[in-house]
Design a protein around this motif. Structure first.
Motif, mmCIF file in Angstrom:
data_model
loop_
_atom_site.group_PDB
_atom_site.id
_atom_site.type_symbol
_atom_site.label_atom_id
_atom_site.label_comp_id
_atom_site.label_asym_id
_atom_site.label_seq_id
_atom_site.Cartn_x
_atom_site.Cartn_y
_atom_site.Cartn_z
ATOM 1 N N GLU A 17 0.859 -3.661 -1.056
ATOM 2 C CA GLU A 17 0.738 -2.209 -1.122
ATOM 3 C C GLU A 17 -0.598 -1.702 -0.581
ATOM 4 O OE1 GLU A 17 1.047 -2.240 -5.342
ATOM 5 O OE2 GLU A 17 3.189 -1.822 -5.315
ATOM 6 N N ILE A 18 -1.574 -2.566 -0.486
ATOM 7 C CA ILE A 18 -2.939 -2.129 -0.178
ATOM 8 C C ILE A 18 -3.067 -1.569 1.237
ATOM 9 C CG2 ILE A 18 -5.337 -2.894 0.021
ATOM 10 C CD1 ILE A 18 -4.691 -4.866 -2.299
ATOM 11 N N GLY A 19 -2.495 -2.229 2.220
ATOM 12 C CA GLY A 19 -2.562 -1.738 3.593
ATOM 13 C C GLY A 19 -1.861 -0.396 3.742
ATOM 14 N N ALA A 20 -0.716 -0.247 3.099
ATOM 15 C CA ALA A 20 0.018 1.021 3.152
ATOM 16 C C ALA A 20 -0.783 2.133 2.485
ATOM 17 C CB ALA A 20 1.379 0.866 2.491
ATOM 18 N N MET A 21 -1.494 1.792 1.416
ATOM 19 C CA MET A 21 -2.315 2.782 0.728
ATOM 20 C C MET A 21 -3.435 3.275 1.641
ATOM 21 S SD MET A 21 -4.722 2.318 -2.613
ATOM 22 C CE MET A 21 -3.455 1.432 -3.448
ATOM 23 N N GLN A 22 -4.085 2.365 2.349
ATOM 24 C CA GLN A 22 -5.152 2.767 3.259
ATOM 25 C C GLN A 22 -4.590 3.630 4.384
ATOM 26 O OE1 GLN A 22 -7.838 -0.254 4.639
ATOM 27 N NE2 GLN A 22 -8.719 1.079 6.179
ATOM 28 N N TYR A 23 -3.459 3.241 4.938
ATOM 29 C CA TYR A 23 -2.793 4.011 5.994
ATOM 30 C C TYR A 23 -2.555 5.439 5.526
ATOM 31 C CZ TYR A 23 1.211 5.531 8.844
ATOM 32 O OH TYR A 23 2.062 6.237 9.637
ATOM 33 N N HIS A 24 -2.059 5.582 4.298
ATOM 34 C CA HIS A 24 -1.780 6.902 3.734
ATOM 35 C C HIS A 24 -3.069 7.676 3.459
ATOM 36 C CE1 HIS A 24 0.026 10.021 1.235
ATOM 37 N NE2 HIS A 24 -0.931 9.774 0.361
ATOM 38 N N ASN A 25 -4.016 7.049 2.790
ATOM 39 C CA ASN A 25 -5.250 7.739 2.405
ATOM 40 C C ASN A 25 -6.076 8.180 3.606
ATOM 41 O OD1 ASN A 25 -4.556 7.346 -0.254
ATOM 42 N ND2 ASN A 25 -5.992 5.688 -0.595
ATOM 43 N N ASP A 26 -6.102 7.361 4.643
ATOM 44 C CA ASP A 26 -6.886 7.694 5.833
ATOM 45 C C ASP A 26 -6.129 8.606 6.792
ATOM 46 O OD1 ASP A 26 -8.949 6.189 4.858
ATOM 47 O OD2 ASP A 26 -8.637 4.506 6.218
ATOM 48 N N ARG A 27 -4.873 8.904 6.480
ATOM 49 C CA ARG A 27 -4.032 9.746 7.336
ATOM 50 C C ARG A 27 -4.009 9.205 8.758
ATOM 51 N NH1 ARG A 27 -3.144 11.222 2.657
ATOM 52 N NH2 ARG A 27 -3.021 13.396 2.027
ATOM 53 N N GLU A 28 -3.865 7.886 8.851
ATOM 54 C CA GLU A 28 -3.821 7.255 10.169
ATOM 55 C C GLU A 28 -2.598 7.769 10.932
ATOM 56 O OE1 GLU A 28 -4.138 3.019 9.670
ATOM 57 O OE2 GLU A 28 -6.034 3.217 8.597
ATOM 58 N N ASN A 34 5.148 10.992 2.900
ATOM 59 C CA ASN A 34 4.870 12.163 2.078
ATOM 60 C C ASN A 34 5.020 13.432 2.926
ATOM 61 O OD1 ASN A 34 3.821 14.234 0.549
ATOM 62 N ND2 ASN A 34 2.084 13.066 -0.193
ATOM 63 N N PRO A 35 6.030 14.261 2.637
ATOM 64 C CA PRO A 35 6.246 15.466 3.449
ATOM 65 C C PRO A 35 5.197 16.551 3.204
ATOM 66 C CG PRO A 35 7.775 15.410 1.609
ATOM 67 C CD PRO A 35 7.034 14.093 1.592
ATOM 68 N N ASP A 36 4.380 16.399 2.166
ATOM 69 C CA ASP A 36 3.366 17.409 1.848
ATOM 70 C C ASP A 36 2.097 17.272 2.677
ATOM 71 O OD1 ASP A 36 5.017 18.529 -0.087
ATOM 72 O OD2 ASP A 36 4.267 17.195 -1.646
ATOM 73 N N ILE A 37 1.980 16.205 3.459
ATOM 74 C CA ILE A 37 0.783 16.029 4.279
ATOM 75 C C ILE A 37 0.789 17.066 5.395
ATOM 76 C CG2 ILE A 37 -0.411 14.500 5.898
ATOM 77 C CD1 ILE A 37 0.593 12.144 4.223
ATOM 78 N N ASP A 38 -0.276 17.853 5.437
ATOM 79 C CA ASP A 38 -0.455 18.853 6.484
ATOM 80 C C ASP A 38 -1.452 18.283 7.482
ATOM 81 O OD1 ASP A 38 -1.045 20.987 8.118
ATOM 82 O OD2 ASP A 38 -1.407 22.405 6.474
ATOM 83 N N ARG A 39 -0.970 17.744 8.571
ATOM 84 C CA ARG A 39 -1.819 17.060 9.551
ATOM 85 C C ARG A 39 -2.884 17.979 10.151
ATOM 86 N NH1 ARG A 39 0.752 12.107 10.908
ATOM 87 N NH2 ARG A 39 2.875 12.086 10.138
ATOM 88 N N THR A 40 -2.640 19.276 10.163
ATOM 89 C CA THR A 40 -3.636 20.191 10.723
ATOM 90 C C THR A 40 -4.868 20.290 9.830
ATOM 91 O OG1 THR A 40 -2.718 22.182 9.653
ATOM 92 C CG2 THR A 40 -1.812 21.556 11.813
ATOM 93 N N ARG A 41 -4.755 19.839 8.584
ATOM 94 C CA ARG A 41 -5.888 19.910 7.653
ATOM 95 C C ARG A 41 -6.594 18.562 7.474
ATOM 96 N NH1 ARG A 41 -6.328 24.270 4.455
ATOM 97 N NH2 ARG A 41 -7.038 23.011 2.696
ATOM 98 N N THR A 42 -6.087 17.516 8.111
ATOM 99 C CA THR A 42 -6.686 16.189 7.971
ATOM 100 C C THR A 42 -8.159 16.199 8.364
ATOM 101 O OG1 THR A 42 -4.570 15.078 8.268
ATOM 102 C CG2 THR A 42 -6.526 13.780 8.739
#
Length: 124
Positions: A17-28, A34-42
């Motif tokens: 799960e750790i690699g996927a968590m970093q991918y998500h947290n860093d908005r790679e 997660n449909p709530d991620i607003d990429r324009t605000r990253t």
């Protein structure tokens, strides 16, 4: 305004799960579930405790600190992820400075509660 709450959620994470968590947290770049991620605000995200590679940093800590005779199990808990937030009412009425102060205080709490050396990453 109604009651406002600070919220802290924690979750155990195992190796896969750790690699996927970093991918998500860093908005790679890529497809996030997660449909709530607003990429324009990253671009507004702010790293308050920077990191390089979750898996590598965690494995280095395990290698340096584990003194047991047995090998660490593949399905062992490797880290605990925490999410710090507040009730929506707080953010609706808060200035940018109040929000910044909230997360500075949250980071201070985590450093004190868990130990600075135990924090791998903290981002807003």
């Amino acid at each position: 305004m109604g009651k406002q709450y600070a919220i802290l959620r924690v979750q155990k994470c195992k190796g896969a799960e750790i690699g996927a968590m970093q991918y998500h947290n860093d908005r790679e770049p890529g497809k996030h579930t997660n449909p709530d991620i607003d990429r324009t605000r990253t671009r507004l995200n702010r790293e308050m405790c920077p990191h390089a590679d979750y898996e590598g940093e965690i494995q280095a800590r395990i290698d340096a600190g584990y003194k047991g005779a047995r090998k660490v199990r593949k399905d062992a808990v490797r880290l605990v992820e925490g999410i710090v937030t507040a009730s929506p009412e707080f953010f609706e009425g808060a200035s940018a400075e109040e929000v910044r102060d909230f997360f500075e205080d949250a980071l201070g709490f985590c450093r004190e509660e868990f130990g600075e050396s135990n924090l791998v990453h903290f981002t807003v």
